[in-house]
Design a protein around this motif. Structure first.
Motif, PDB file in Angstrom:
ATOM      1  N   PRO A  29      43.135  95.382 -18.555  1.00  0.00           N
ATOM      2  CA  PRO A  29      42.497  96.667 -18.832  1.00  0.00           C
ATOM      3  C   PRO A  29      40.971  96.623 -18.710  1.00  0.00           C
ATOM      4  O   PRO A  29      40.350  95.567 -18.844  1.00  0.00           O
ATOM      5  CB  PRO A  29      42.914  96.967 -20.266  1.00  0.00           C
ATOM      6  CG  PRO A  29      43.314  95.662 -20.848  1.00  0.00           C
ATOM      7  CD  PRO A  29      43.721  94.770 -19.738  1.00  0.00           C
ATOM      8  N   LEU A  30      40.397  97.794 -18.451  1.00  0.00           N
ATOM      9  CA  LEU A  30      38.937  97.951 -18.426  1.00  0.00           C
ATOM     10  C   LEU A  30      38.405  97.878 -19.843  1.00  0.00           C
ATOM     11  O   LEU A  30      39.127  98.164 -20.798  1.00  0.00           O
ATOM     12  CB  LEU A  30      38.593  99.324 -17.854  1.00  0.00           C
ATOM     13  CG  LEU A  30      38.554  99.453 -16.347  1.00  0.00           C
ATOM     14  CD1 LEU A  30      38.396 100.914 -15.977  1.00  0.00           C
ATOM     15  CD2 LEU A  30      37.380  98.666 -15.799  1.00  0.00           C
ATOM     16  N   PRO A  31      37.114  97.545 -19.999  1.00  0.00           N
ATOM     17  CA  PRO A  31      36.554  97.544 -21.353  1.00  0.00           C
ATOM     18  C   PRO A  31      36.455  98.964 -21.919  1.00  0.00           C
ATOM     19  O   PRO A  31      36.330  99.928 -21.178  1.00  0.00           O
ATOM     20  CB  PRO A  31      35.167  96.929 -21.173  1.00  0.00           C
ATOM     21  CG  PRO A  31      34.855  97.079 -19.731  1.00  0.00           C
ATOM     22  CD  PRO A  31      36.149  97.086 -19.003  1.00  0.00           C
ATOM     23  N   THR A  32      36.497  99.043 -23.229  1.00  0.00           N
ATOM     24  CA  THR A  32      36.516 100.352 -23.881  1.00  0.00           C
ATOM     25  C   THR A  32      35.226 101.128 -23.649  1.00  0.00           C
ATOM     26  O   THR A  32      35.237 102.343 -23.526  1.00  0.00           O
ATOM     27  CB  THR A  32      36.730 100.160 -25.392  1.00  0.00           C
ATOM     28  OG1 THR A  32      37.790  99.225 -25.567  1.00  0.00           O
ATOM     29  CG2 THR A  32      37.085 101.462 -26.051  1.00  0.00           C
TER      30      THR A  32
ATOM     31  N   LEU B  17      45.330 101.006 -22.878  1.00  0.00           N
ATOM     32  CA  LEU B  17      44.894 100.990 -21.482  1.00  0.00           C
ATOM     33  C   LEU B  17      43.523 100.364 -21.349  1.00  0.00           C
ATOM     34  O   LEU B  17      43.086 100.036 -20.264  1.00  0.00           O
ATOM     35  CB  LEU B  17      44.871 102.409 -20.943  1.00  0.00           C
ATOM     36  CG  LEU B  17      46.258 103.011 -20.730  1.00  0.00           C
ATOM     37  CD1 LEU B  17      46.154 104.478 -20.408  1.00  0.00           C
ATOM     38  CD2 LEU B  17      46.991 102.284 -19.617  1.00  0.00           C
ATOM     39  N   ALA B  19      40.567  97.536 -22.842  1.00  0.00           N
ATOM     40  CA  ALA B  19      40.464  96.295 -23.600  1.00  0.00           C
ATOM     41  C   ALA B  19      39.317  96.374 -24.596  1.00  0.00           C
ATOM     42  O   ALA B  19      38.205  96.733 -24.215  1.00  0.00           O
ATOM     43  CB  ALA B  19      40.226  95.129 -22.640  1.00  0.00           C
TER      44      ALA B  19
END
Lengths: 290, 499
Positions: A29-32, B17, B19
């Motif tokens: 996943p992409l970072p938040t 979805l 991190a």
């Protein structure tokens, strides 16, 4: 938990559980903060929608922005910014403008634009003129005088301009159409005119034409066809022909005369703009001093 | 009490979805690599902050700042150089040179640029230093961040840290605008609170980005934003030095007293020291910026254990493989050290890849030096009139018009004579409203000191002298008045109507 996610043996990363023909997708996943940056751009666009006239039927947006008014204001500001230079151009004499490098460069640049707006339609984008009576302004042949002051006068009052009392005006008779010469006589005069620039072929016809020329033409065009700028009579002895220099064109000019027109620009253009036009024409190289 | 499940414990459908960020708390280290990094940091920051204050005398009326980008006048001043906007290719050349130099350095020594000199690394290092001074080292910071309630001291330290960060960020933005303005003048304007709005806007932007990137984003810039880590592996090969864990020596990890274990005691010092939070023992990876701080951290532990340093080191893949092959049959631990180190070969620094990068860099540098050395002080551009292409005069002669553009870098105006060559005898030329003629009768033009002057040149051929060809090549030269060596020249043509 119901199903612990599968872990890929090679990378140690969990899979998403999706599988296509035995291939499984790793969950990376992409970072938040990336997600929040995305939300921020959405918020920005919503703000933009409200501030600027972006939605239909909602008027001008909260900032009251109207593109047309902004363009008008911008235009007015530019005109106002040009005013000091225009004032100097109105006050200075033409020789002073030419002597002042800054003023001259400004006038040439402004004159080029004004020429494109008002003059290029007939005289061509570079003042080269066009066939059929639109004279070149870059050469050294001038109907009404090539000094800057004379050119300024011509621009201001035009040629045969109906609404200007001081307009340049000349009238050549229509020798054939008005029955002053016969067709044969017109041919003889045309032959004589060609001989003035050394292009005659029929010496006898030229001799007959010479006497007719002396009776009918010399008053304006001069004995040797040198022309007269006071009267706007063109030189017939040089290499520049406004309406064509071949025998047929010359005969047609004698038969029916020619009378080109030019509007008087004095009432339409700012005096400073006319000054700039004169200086621009000077930069084309054909003018004859002050 | 219910525990919050970690993402791995969730069902596939329930996995997030996005991190969550793993916080990195780098531990302070001491050692030779750290000292080099401090030196590079002081050099880079010193250059950045002080360069705009360096003065350089260019004579009256010219800016006396050694490095200045003068946007209003369109000039880039760099010590003795003055670059004009039309010469932006020098800037392009500089960028190309910089890129190839980084390629060359990477092919030899890995990501040294990332680890030592990249502004993101330098400023992040500085921000971490401040953080350590105010908030304490790794353990203290982790303890504070785990607390549910902060004491007043905690809050004070956090506030002080952010204030210090903002101060540095502001100084960074403040130095940036000095490159575009006269630094002392701008400083006085600051004192009088009359700074132009545009300057303030630039400063605010750079303050904000510095604070955000060096204070908050840090390693996220390297791993998620920067494209360089994605393709730097294309410059590396088995002979490149990279930060490497000598697994042949360290494995199998175990307790210090375990006779069957390798040299790595699994203390985690290398991971704790890493500014991007990677474990170098997993091998070279994208997150590693090649700063080498783990080398210092590991050497420190090895020294304390009385073992040889260099368990983590700048090492090539070739040597790693050679050492591993030489020691695979030996028991882990001390027995492997001597044969493993002996199996290493002198690294091939000169190889086709590094030679090629260095060669291209040399070619670009040579081109730039050549361009600068042969640069004309007076340059002449000739623009032929296109409308009309020629003018027929009343005596049958033909005239062509040209716009002469003279750019003169010299700081004083000069008069130059215009010479037109290539036309038959009888040709004449004049400069409209020019300053006069020289002794040989050639028209003069006056250049604009440190600027561009424009003149109109009219070249006339009488009817009798017209060449038969429609187009005649012509060279226009600028000579010192009276004659001499041409300072500038330009080729063009003289056109006549079809005969």
């Amino acid at each position: 938990m119901a199903n612990a996610p599968e872990r890929d043996a090679h990378s140690g990363t969990t899979t998403t559980g999706h599988e296509w023909d035995g291939l499984k997708e790793l969950n990376t996943p992409l970072p938040t903060w990336w997600l929040w940056t995305f939300y921020a751009t959405i918020a920005f666009s919503l703000l933009w929608l409200v501030l600027y006239p972006a939605l239909p039927f909602t008027g001008t947006g909260l900032l009251g922005s109207i593109a047309r008014q902004e363009a008008d204001a911008d235009h007015a500001a530019r005109i106002a910014a040009a005013e000091p230079m225009l004032a100097r151009l109105r006050q200075a004499e033409l020789p002073e403008i030419l002597a002042d490098a800054e003023l001259r460069a400004y006038a040439i640049a402004g004159g080029r634009t004004a020429f494109g707006n008002s003059c290029a339609g007939c005289h061509g984008a570079g003042g080269q003129g066009a066939a059929g009576g639109f004279p070149s302004l870059a050469d050294d042949d001038w109907l009404w005088g090539g000094r800057l002051a004379e050119i300024e006068q011509t621009i201001r009052h035009g040629i045969r301009a109906p609404d200007d009392a001081e307009t340049r005006l000349s009238q050549m008779p229509r020798f054939l159409a008005d029955g002053m010469l016969t067709a044969a006589q017109v041919g003889d005069v045309a032959e004589h005119v060609l001989s003035l620039s050394g292009r005659g072929t029929d010496a006898a016809a030229a001799a007959r034409g010479a006497s007719l020329f002396a009776e009918n033409c010399v008053a304006c065009h001069g004995e040797r066809g040198e022309g007269n700028r006071e009267l706007g009579a063109p030189s017939l002895a040089d290499a520049v022909w406004l309406y064509g220099g071949d025998r047929a064109s010359v005969a047609r000019s004698i038969s029916y005369a020619r009378a080109g027109v030019m509007p008087a620009w004095g009432a339409r253009l700012d005096p400073a703009v006319i000054r700039m036009l004169v200086v621009y024409l000077h930069s084309l190289g054909g003018t004859e001093g002050q | 009490m219910t525990s919050i499940p970690s993402p791995e414990q969730l069902a596939p459908e329930e996995q997030p979805l996005y991190a969550p960020r793993k916080r990195v708390y780098p531990q302070a280290v001491r050692g030779p690599v750290r000292r080099v990094k401090w030196a590079v940091l002081i050099l880079c920051l010193g250059l950045y902050y002080l360069l705009p204050w360096l003065r350089w005398d260019r004579g009256p009326g010219m800016p006396d700042q050694a490095v200045l980008v003068d946007m209003a006048q369109g000039r880039l001043f760099f010590f003795w150089l003055e670059i004009w906007p039309q010469e932006v290719y020098y800037l392009t050349g500089l960028l190309v040179l910089g890129a190839i130099a980084i390629f060359a350095a990477t092919s030899v020594a890995g990501r040294v640029w990332c680890g030592f000199a990249c502004p993101q690394t330098v400023w992040t290092d500085l921000f971490m230093l401040v953080e350590r001074w105010i908030e304490g080292d790794r353990n203290a910071r982790m303890r504070r961040d785990r607390k549910k309630v902060w004491s007043w001291e905690d809050r004070g330290r956090k506030a002080a840290k952010h204030a210090a960060w903002l101060f540095i960020a502001q100084a960074t933005g403040g130095a940036w605008v000095n490159y575009f303005n006269d630094a002392p003048t701008l400083f006085l304007q600051f004192l009088h609170v009359e700074v132009p709005l545009g300057v303030l806007g630039c400063m605010a932007l750079f303050t904000f980005t510095t604070y955000l990137l060096a204070g908050w984003a840090r390693e996220q810039v390297c791993t998620y934003m920067c494209p360089w880590p994605r393709f730097q592996s294309a410059m590396l090969d088995a002979d490149s030095f990279v930060v490497a864990y000598r697994a042949w020596r360290g494995e199998t990890r175990g307790k210090a007293k375990d006779p069957k274990a390798g040299d790595c005691v699994d203390c985690g010092a290398c991971v704790h020291a890493c500014p991007t939070g990677v474990d170098i023992r997993d091998g070279y990876q994208m997150g590693c910026i090649g700063c080498g701080l783990c080398i210092d951290a590991c050497d420190d532990i090895m020294r304390k254990l009385g073992r040889a340093p260099g368990l983590i080191a700048f090492e090539t893949d070739v040597n790693l493989a050679a050492s591993a092959a030489a020691t695979s049959a030996l028991p882990p631990g001390e027995a492997r050290l001597a044969p493993g180190m002996a199996a290493r070969r002198i690294p091939r620094l000169i190889r086709p890849r590094s030679l090629m990068y260095a060669g291209v860099a040399c070619v670009v540098a040579a081109l730039m030096v050549f361009g600068l050395a042969t640069r004309q002080e007076v340059a002449l551009d000739v623009l032929r009139d296109r409308q009309p292409v020629y003018v027929r005069l009343s005596d049958g002669g033909i005239r062509n018009g040209y716009a002469l553009k003279l750019s003169d870098r010299r700081h004083a105006s000069a008069q130059l004579a215009v010479q037109v060559e290539g036309l038959p005898r009888g040709a004449s030329w004049q400069v409209l409203d020019g300053p006069g003629l020289d002794a040989a009768g050639r028209p003069l033009v006056a250049t604009q000191a440190d600027g561009v002057a424009e003149w109109r040149l009219l070249v006339t051929l009488p009817a009798a002298a017209l060449p038969p060809a429609e187009s005649t090549p012509v060279t226009i030269r600028l000579l010192p008045p009276g004659g001499g060596h041409a300072l500038a020249s330009s080729a063009t043509v003289f056109l006549r109507p079809k005969p």
